[in-house]
Design an enzyme around this catalytic site. Structure first.
Site, PDB file in Angstrom:
ATOM      1  CG  ASN A   1      17.413 -10.699  19.260  1.00 28.08           C
ATOM      2  OD1 ASN A   1      17.433 -10.919  17.929  1.00 28.08           O
ATOM      3  ND2 ASN A   1      16.985 -11.541  19.664  1.00 28.08           N
ATOM      4  CD1 TRP A   2      18.552  -4.850  15.059  1.00 27.27           C
ATOM      5  CD2 TRP A   2      18.176  -5.480  13.611  1.00 27.27           C
ATOM      6  NE1 TRP A   2      19.103  -4.505  15.056  1.00 27.27           N
ATOM      7  CE2 TRP A   2      18.965  -4.623  14.167  1.00 27.27           C
ATOM      8  CE3 TRP A   2      18.720  -5.659  11.941  1.00 27.27           C
ATOM      9  CZ2 TRP A   2      19.982  -3.656  13.369  1.00 27.27           C
ATOM     10  CZ3 TRP A   2      19.347  -4.613  11.655  1.00 27.27           C
ATOM     11  CH2 TRP A   2      19.669  -3.934  11.312  1.00 27.27           C
ATOM     12  CE  LYS A   3      13.945 -10.474  21.147  1.00 25.45           C
ATOM     13  NZ  LYS A   3      12.953 -10.402  21.948  1.00 25.45           N
TER      14      LYS A   3
ATOM     15  CG  HIS B   1      16.398 -15.144  22.545  1.00 30.27           C
ATOM     16  ND1 HIS B   1      14.733 -15.691  22.582  1.00 30.27           N
ATOM     17  CD2 HIS B   1      17.255 -14.339  23.121  1.00 30.27           C
ATOM     18  CE1 HIS B   1      15.138 -14.294  23.708  1.00 30.27           C
ATOM     19  NE2 HIS B   1      16.533 -13.673  23.478  1.00 30.27           N
TER      20      HIS B   1
ATOM     21  CD  GLU C   1      12.123 -13.783  21.929  1.00 30.82           C
ATOM     22  OE1 GLU C   1      12.953 -13.761  20.536  1.00 30.82           O
ATOM     23  OE2 GLU C   1      11.592 -13.093  22.573  1.00 30.82           O
TER      24      GLU C   1
ATOM     25  CD  GLU D   1      18.313 -12.224  26.543  1.00 32.98           C
ATOM     26  OE1 GLU D   1      18.918 -11.411  25.932  1.00 32.98           O
ATOM     27  OE2 GLU D   1      17.973 -13.023  26.228  1.00 32.98           O
TER      28      GLU D   1
ATOM     29  N   GLY E   1      11.571  -8.470  26.790  1.00 32.43           N
ATOM     30  CA  GLY E   1      10.444  -8.277  26.006  1.00 32.43           C
ATOM     31  C   GLY E   1       9.213  -7.328  26.673  1.00 32.43           C
TER      32      GLY E   1
ATOM     33  CB  SER F   1      13.115  -5.135  29.754  1.00 35.33           C
ATOM     34  OG  SER F   1      12.463  -5.925  29.371  1.00 35.33           O
TER      35      SER F   1
ATOM     36  N   GLY G   1      17.017  -6.893  22.498  1.00 33.55           N
ATOM     37  CA  GLY G   1      16.371  -6.786  21.481  1.00 33.55           C
ATOM     38  C   GLY G   1      15.199  -5.827  21.258  1.00 33.55           C
ATOM     39  N   GLY G   2      14.373  -5.295  21.488  1.00 34.53           N
ATOM     40  CA  GLY G   2      13.636  -4.325  20.981  1.00 34.53           C
ATOM     41  C   GLY G   2      13.578  -3.094  21.319  1.00 34.53           C
TER      42      GLY G   2
END
Ligand code: PGA
Length: 263
Positions: free
Chosen positions: A15-17, A100, A102, A172, A178, A218, A239-240
């Site tokens: 997930n590149w957000k 998600h 977010e 999640e 994150g 993470s 993600g990151g």
């Protein structure tokens, strides 16, 4: 949905957000394509909307799947700034992230809207990755099981088993996203079991054992192997660490090394 979607696939999703311009996304996709897809593992990338089409072109023939990070519930219409599932399918998306944290916590998406988005994705031939997870406050007050059970019931209640089988779930925990604070393997295992038990309440079969559940929060190349060693962890939503093609490739390789399971 798609008959070719396997039962409990091993999947590593990136997930590149809201990261990477189209040009940057093309470079990352090229590096991923060059590295290839490890055996018995599906790889998915979810770039921002403006990068979907160029990334699709780069990934052609690579076996890496394309996904989106969100969709609107309606197929078209006067919804300024929104993107429909039909539009995503048309640019080559196979999957879409739904609910998600977010979006649940930053954009006001509630259980009811997540349920409608899940159905919109299925209607538009997309495999939804339905995200569930508790906040830190909910975990600390002992509500994790109740929250996960409620989120699954809201999303899957009334969905026929055949449709439910065409979905993927991502567990999640909000406090792990994150933050660099990954869930322990025991926390991930326990949560995935709660989710499987909640899924068993829906559909006539043993749905809990038929749907892939990814862990997200993470995940990196250093901790992925231990998470994947858990029988109930079918992959990861990253993600990151998915922004770096080498790191993401290493996570996929760790999933590929997961022992074949007798189910
Ligand atoms: P993270 O994000 O890997 O950066 O924690 C995971 C996610 O939001 O899906």
């Amino acid at each position: 949905m798609s008959a070719s979607w396997p039962r409990r696939p091993r999947l590593v999703a990136g997930n590149w957000k809201m990261n990477k311009t189209a040009t940057e996304a093309i470079a990352t996709a090229r590096a991923l394509k060059d590295a290839g897809v490890p055996a018995d593992t599906a790889m998915l990338v979810c770039p921002p909307f403006p990068a979907l089409l160029p990334v699709r072109d780069v990934l052609e023939g690579s076996g890496i799947l394309l996904g989106a990070q969100n969709l609107h519930t309606e197929p078209h219409g006067a919804f300024t700034g929104e993107v429909s599932g039909a539009m995503l399918t048309a640019v080559g998306c196979r999957m879409v992230i739904v609910g998600h944290s977010e979006r649940r916590h930053g954009m006001g998406e509630d259980d009811a809207l997540v349920a409608r988005k899940l159905r919109a994705a299925l209607r538009d031939q997309l495999i939804p990755i339905v995200c569930v997870g508790e906040t830190l406050a909910e975990r600390e007050s002992g509500e994790t099981e109740a929250v996960l059970t409620r989120q699954i019931a809201a999303a899957f209640g009334g969905l026929v088993a055949e449709s439910a089988r065409g979905t993927v779930i991502a567990y999640e925990p909000v406090w792990a996203i994150g933050t660099g604070r990954v869930a322990s393997t025991e926390q991930a295992r326990d949560a995935h079991r709660v989710i499987r038990a909640a899924l068993d309440q829906h559909g006539e079969g043993r749905l809990g054992n038929e749907i892939a559940i990814l862990y997200g929060g993470s995940v990196n190349a250093g901790n992925a192997g231990a998470l994947f060693a858990e029988e109930d962890v079918d992959g990861a939503l990253v993600g990151g660490a998915s922004l770096d093609p080498q790191g993401f490739g290493a996570i996929a390789a760790a999933a590929s090394g997961k022992q074949a399971r007798a189910r």
